[in-house]
Design an enzyme around this catalytic site. Structure first.
Site, PDB file in Angstrom:
ATOM      1  CE1 TYR A   1       5.067  -4.296   9.075  1.00  0.00           C
ATOM      2  CE2 TYR A   1       4.931  -3.307  11.255  1.00  0.00           C
ATOM      3  CZ  TYR A   1       4.425  -4.154  10.295  1.00  0.00           C
ATOM      4  OH  TYR A   1       3.285  -4.865  10.557  1.00  0.00           O
TER       5      TYR A   1
ATOM      6  CG  HIS B   1      -2.201  -1.282  10.572  1.00  0.00           C
ATOM      7  ND1 HIS B   1      -2.527  -1.905   9.398  1.00  0.00           N
ATOM      8  CD2 HIS B   1      -2.021   0.023  10.270  1.00  0.00           C
ATOM      9  CE1 HIS B   1      -2.521  -1.051   8.419  1.00  0.00           C
ATOM     10  NE2 HIS B   1      -2.218   0.121   8.901  1.00  0.00           N
TER      11      HIS B   1
ATOM     12  CG  HIS C   1      -0.925  -0.317   2.429  1.00  0.00           C
ATOM     13  ND1 HIS C   1       0.020   0.313   3.176  1.00  0.00           N
ATOM     14  CD2 HIS C   1      -1.560  -1.161   3.259  1.00  0.00           C
ATOM     15  CE1 HIS C   1      -0.025  -0.142   4.398  1.00  0.00           C
ATOM     16  NE2 HIS C   1      -0.964  -1.037   4.492  1.00  0.00           N
TER      17      HIS C   1
ATOM     18  CG  ASP D   1      -1.732  -7.674   5.405  1.00  0.00           C
ATOM     19  OD1 ASP D   1      -2.870  -7.372   5.812  1.00  0.00           O
ATOM     20  OD2 ASP D   1      -0.699  -7.173   5.890  1.00  0.00           O
TER      21      ASP D   1
ATOM     22  CD  GLU E   1      -4.202  -3.776   6.135  1.00  0.00           C
ATOM     23  OE1 GLU E   1      -3.733  -3.596   7.271  1.00  0.00           O
ATOM     24  OE2 GLU E   1      -3.953  -3.039   5.167  1.00  0.00           O
TER      25      GLU E   1
ATOM     26  CG  HIS F   1      -5.141  -6.795  11.361  1.00  0.00           C
ATOM     27  ND1 HIS F   1      -6.084  -5.801  11.353  1.00  0.00           N
ATOM     28  CD2 HIS F   1      -4.082  -6.297  10.663  1.00  0.00           C
ATOM     29  CE1 HIS F   1      -5.618  -4.761  10.685  1.00  0.00           C
ATOM     30  NE2 HIS F   1      -4.409  -5.036  10.251  1.00  0.00           N
TER      31      HIS F   1
ATOM     32  CG  HIS G   1       3.817  -8.195   7.958  1.00  0.00           C
ATOM     33  ND1 HIS G   1       3.363  -8.698   6.761  1.00  0.00           N
ATOM     34  CD2 HIS G   1       2.831  -7.399   8.427  1.00  0.00           C
ATOM     35  CE1 HIS G   1       2.139  -8.224   6.514  1.00  0.00           C
ATOM     36  NE2 HIS G   1       1.800  -7.436   7.520  1.00  0.00           N
TER      37      HIS G   1
HETATM   38 FE1  FEO Z   1      -2.560  -4.205   9.047  1.00  0.00          FE
HETATM   39 FE2  FEO Z   1      -0.289  -6.567   8.032  1.00  0.00          FE
HETATM   40  O1  FEO Z   1      -1.959  -5.710   8.125  1.00  0.00           O
END
Ligand code: FEO
Length: 392
Positions: A192, A145, A24, A82, A80, A78, A223
């Site tokens: 990050y 996040h 993103h 990913d 999102e 989460h 991640h």
């Molecule tokens: Fe907020 Fe790695 O997604």
């Protein structure tokens, strides 16, 4: 395919995305990983999934350990994509599983994203899930996040599945911090944090305090590498970034149309450097904005320059300022500069944008017409010297 074991019965079943170069609008030059984990006890829990195109690879890792229909619980830390992107396939294959998600925003977010009526179980602060000999405690970490984000803590093994927090975008053949080294990991962890978590510094401080009460032997983020030997390093770094600790350091960030704003940028940098303030200069056409944002994190002084185009900002400068504004940097001071031809506008626009980003403007901007004369270049050097004193 090697099996990756964190502790007895605890496995990494994620995937490595070697080739992603833009996450993103954040440049991921060394790729990333989407980490999912499997905990096998009397009950079996899958913690998160992976980005949808990688599902089959995750499934193959799971199948090395258990058949997916044996999974009792899927935990979505989460919403999102990913991490949740593979849920539609995972919930089909793990057909006997219930889906655990954060109460306030998790279920709503997943329903709105996938339009599926899965067997949801919602959890809140301190909710527990027994797996048999061990249990998972859920710890909401809103805005790290997204509002729904939470960590899962495997009590007996002292493993914190920390979601996006403490992550890094690194694709690597090794999974653990001590197999790679801090010299490679920390620059990516910094980038990050700066590009993803910088707006949430106050919440980070609170989260670090909250997590500090746990006995943590391993941090398994969503991640990058898993922290098992350098936990203090990354937790202390998060505490420092969250507080907004900075150096006496300046960034001169600009773009140029016919070289005049660039002449001003170099003269300003000369002035700042003459005060022995660490300085970096970035032309926005030649530098990547997410790399610059990494430098913004510990910098006190931001000098931003743009030529005037169509009575306003040069597009690359507008793009950078828009990105900066969203990241709401803490405790910065700054000023604007630029050259214009027949009509101005860019310097005022930079000041407006910097103000909205929360940067304190400590000098009125320098705005020169056409190509700066020697006297105007001298003014830039003096300006740099004066403003550098405020960054000490
Ligand atoms: Fe907020 Fe790695 O997604």
């Amino acid at each position: 395919m090697n099996k990756v074991t964190l502790a007895e019965g605890v496995y990494w079943v994620g995937v490595i995305d070697w080739n992603i170069r833009n996450f993103h609008d954040y440049s991921t030059r060394v790729g990333t990983t989407y980490n999912a984990y499997l905990v096998v006890d009397e009950k079996i829990a899958l913690i998160d999934t992976v980005k949808a195109p990688f599902y089959n690879e995750m499934l193959a890792r799971v199948k090395q350990i258990v058949e997916p229909e044996k999974i009792d619980y899927v935990i979505s830390n989460h919403v999102e994509m990913d991490h949740s992107g593979s849920l539609p396939m995972a919930m089909k294959d793990a057909r006997n599983a219930r889906l655990f998600t954060q109460a306030k925003f998790g279920e709503g977010g997943l329903r709105k994203t996938f339009h599926a009526d899965w067997p949801f179980e919602t959890v809140k602060e301190g909710s527990e899930l027994s797996l048999g000999k061990r249990k998972i405690v859920f710890i909401p970490t809103p805005m790290l996040h997204w509002p729904d984000s939470m960590c899962s803590y495997l009590v007996e093994d002292k493993i914190l599945f920390s979601m996006d927090a403490f992550g890094q975008h690194i694709a690597h053949s090794s999974r653990f911090d001590d197999e790679i080294g801090l010299d490679i990991i920390m620059p990516e962890a910094t980038k990050y944090y700066a590009n993803i978590l910088m707006p949430f510094g106050d919440l980070i401080v609170k989260a670090v305090d909250k997590l500090g009460g746990l006995d943590i032997g391993m941090i398994a983020p969503s991640h990058g590498v898993i922290w098992r030997s350098h936990i203090k390093d990354i937790v202390n770094a998060y505490a420092s970034w969250g507080r907004g600790d900075m150096k006496s350091k300046a960034l001169v960030i600009y773009d140029t149309m016919w070289g005049s704003t660039e002449k001003m940028a170099h003269a300003l940098a000369d002035g700042v450097m003459s005060e022995n303030v660490e300085t970096r200069l970035y032309n926005l056409t030649k530098s990547d904005k997410s790399d610059i944002i990494k430098e913004v994190l510990d910098t006190r002084l931001l000098l931003v320059g743009s030529p005037t185009l169509n009575n306003g900002l040069f597009p690359s400068v507008a793009d950078f300022l828009c990105y900066l504004k969203g990241l709401r940097p803490k405790g910065k001071i700054g000023a604007a500069f630029g050259s214009h031809g027949w009509a101005g506008g860019a310097v005022k626009a930079i000041e407006q944008e910097l103000g909205q980003a929360g940067v304190e403007l400590v000098e009125s901007g320098l705005d020169f017409k056409f190509v700066p004369e020697p006297e105007e270049i001298r003014k830039c050097v003096d300006f740099g010297r004066t403003i550098a004193k405020k960054a000490k």
